[in-house]
Design an enzyme around this catalytic site. Structure first.
Site, mmCIF file in Angstrom:
data_model
loop_
_atom_site.group_PDB
_atom_site.id
_atom_site.type_symbol
_atom_site.label_atom_id
_atom_site.label_comp_id
_atom_site.label_asym_id
_atom_site.label_seq_id
_atom_site.Cartn_x
_atom_site.Cartn_y
_atom_site.Cartn_z
ATOM 1 N N ASP A 125 -7.662 -10.903 -4.958
ATOM 2 C CA ASP A 125 -7.247 -9.916 -4.422
ATOM 3 C C ASP A 125 -5.531 -10.304 -4.820
ATOM 4 O O ASP A 125 -5.159 -10.994 -4.855
ATOM 5 C CB ASP A 125 -7.367 -9.387 -3.166
ATOM 6 C CG ASP A 125 -7.029 -8.008 -2.467
ATOM 7 O OD1 ASP A 125 -7.478 -7.331 -2.359
ATOM 8 O OD2 ASP A 125 -5.601 -8.397 -2.140
ATOM 9 N N SER A 148 -9.937 -6.158 0.936
ATOM 10 C CA SER A 148 -10.541 -4.934 2.232
ATOM 11 C C SER A 148 -10.703 -3.677 1.405
ATOM 12 O O SER A 148 -11.583 -3.235 0.012
ATOM 13 C CB SER A 148 -8.495 -4.367 2.404
ATOM 14 O OG SER A 148 -7.897 -3.792 1.381
ATOM 15 N N ASN A 203 -13.084 -3.926 -8.677
ATOM 16 C CA ASN A 203 -12.933 -3.043 -8.144
ATOM 17 C C ASN A 203 -11.092 -2.309 -8.040
ATOM 18 O O ASN A 203 -11.118 -1.624 -6.957
ATOM 19 C CB ASN A 203 -13.497 -3.189 -6.400
ATOM 20 C CG ASN A 203 -12.823 -2.378 -5.211
ATOM 21 O OD1 ASN A 203 -13.370 -2.191 -5.122
ATOM 22 N ND2 ASN A 203 -11.941 -2.981 -4.475
ATOM 23 N N LYS A 251 -9.462 5.974 -14.296
ATOM 24 C CA LYS A 251 -10.557 5.740 -13.521
ATOM 25 C C LYS A 251 -11.453 6.744 -15.489
ATOM 26 O O LYS A 251 -12.209 5.697 -14.853
ATOM 27 C CB LYS A 251 -10.189 6.889 -12.029
ATOM 28 C CG LYS A 251 -9.337 5.501 -11.637
ATOM 29 C CD LYS A 251 -10.721 4.085 -11.231
ATOM 30 C CE LYS A 251 -9.711 3.862 -10.481
ATOM 31 N NZ LYS A 251 -10.533 1.831 -10.155
ATOM 32 N N TYR A 260 -4.052 7.857 -12.093
ATOM 33 C CA TYR A 260 -4.839 7.129 -11.579
ATOM 34 C C TYR A 260 -6.167 8.157 -12.184
ATOM 35 O O TYR A 260 -7.173 7.557 -12.714
ATOM 36 C CB TYR A 260 -4.702 7.517 -10.223
ATOM 37 C CG TYR A 260 -6.176 7.303 -9.658
ATOM 38 C CD1 TYR A 260 -6.175 5.376 -8.760
ATOM 39 C CD2 TYR A 260 -7.321 7.687 -8.378
ATOM 40 C CE1 TYR A 260 -7.567 4.973 -8.474
ATOM 41 C CE2 TYR A 260 -8.259 7.817 -8.289
ATOM 42 C CZ TYR A 260 -8.033 6.141 -8.325
ATOM 43 O OH TYR A 260 -9.333 5.825 -6.888
ATOM 44 N N ASP A 285 -3.530 -11.241 -9.219
ATOM 45 C CA ASP A 285 -2.981 -9.965 -9.784
ATOM 46 C C ASP A 285 -3.470 -9.447 -11.487
ATOM 47 O O ASP A 285 -3.534 -10.429 -12.156
ATOM 48 C CB ASP A 285 -1.075 -10.437 -9.771
ATOM 49 C CG ASP A 285 -0.712 -8.971 -10.581
ATOM 50 O OD1 ASP A 285 -1.599 -8.362 -11.123
ATOM 51 O OD2 ASP A 285 1.262 -9.362 -10.657
#
Length: 247
Positions: free
Chosen positions: A34, A13, A87, A156, A152, A60
């Site tokens: 995914d 997605s 991603n 990142k 997060y 996973d």
């Protein structure tokens, strides 16, 4: 056009799906990884219906054995992968003092360690081929932080650092490694963050010089360039795709 074999994680997605479709339209064979196996299969089916060659694999990225099995399936069905787009991501929003050890570790596992493991799993194939392209999708939040997203943003930011290290180590082997930190892109993850009140979408759009929210296809277009042959002199770079924010 290319006949390379690409792996796109989190390709079921949002940004990952757009990247998978774009790489396929450029002539690459694409494996969609995914956690949601049905979503991976759906993206792969869309590619096949358009005349491309693709494989959907439930993977996973927090499970190294699962990653290795997925890469082995790609080798068996498509061939040796030489393009990797990391991603897959997960935004676990929480006020800092409410972050549990479990939440912290999960954020690192998906957003940083998963990227590390996927790179380590695929780089041997690139070294054998003497050619490779890795694009890590990080986040524009590494520039300025974001309240409520400590795990997060930290993970990142680590992706940006990892990108630079890998670029230095593997450039002489024909492998480039770059990172795209997306700005505000209209994805399911962003919409969930907006719904929880951590991001004011209208306010942030107003701060964007081009005056609009980004689309997954904006990221896909940049990624498609970075994995091409002619991008071989670009490595270790942070390529912002953010409508003029964080320049």
């Amino acid at each position: 056009m290319s006949d390379r074999i690409a792996i796109v994680t989190g390709g079921g997605s949002g940004i990952g799906r757009a990247i998978g479709l774009r790489l396929a339209s450029d002539g690459n064979m694409v494996a969609i990884f995914d956690l949601d196996g049905d979503a991976a299969a759906a993206t792969a089916d869309t590619i096949v219906e358009a005349g491309g060659k693709a494989l959907g694999v439930q993977v996973d990225v927090t499970d190294r054995a699962n990653i290795d099995a997925g890469v082995a399936e790609v080798r068996s069905n498509l061939g040796r992968p030489t393009i990797l787009v990391n991603n897959a991501g997960l935004s676990l929003d929480s006020p800092f003092l409410d972050i549990t050890a479990e939440l912290w570790q999960k954020s690192l596992a998906v957003n940083l360690t998963g990227t590390f493991d996927c790179c380590q799993a695929v780089l041997p194939d690139m070294l054998e081929e003497g050619w490779g392209r890795i694009v890590n999708i990080s986040s524009s939040s590494f520039h300025s932080g974001s309240p409520g997203l400590a795990g997060y943003v930290s993970a990142k930011s680590g992706v940006v650092g990892l990108t630079k290290v890998l670029a230095l180590e593997f450039g002489k082997h024909g492998v480039t490694v770059n990172t795209i930190p997306p700005g505000f892109i209209d994805t399911p993850m962003l919409r969930r963050t907006v719904e929880k009140g951590f991001v004011d979408l209208d306010q942030q759009t107003a701060k964007t010089p081009v005056g609009r929210i980004g689309q997954p296809e904006d990221i896909a277009a940049t990624c498609a360039f970075l994995v091409r042959e002619e991008a071989g002199y670009i490595t270790g770079q942070v390529i912002g795709v953010n409508g003029g924010r964080n320049t």
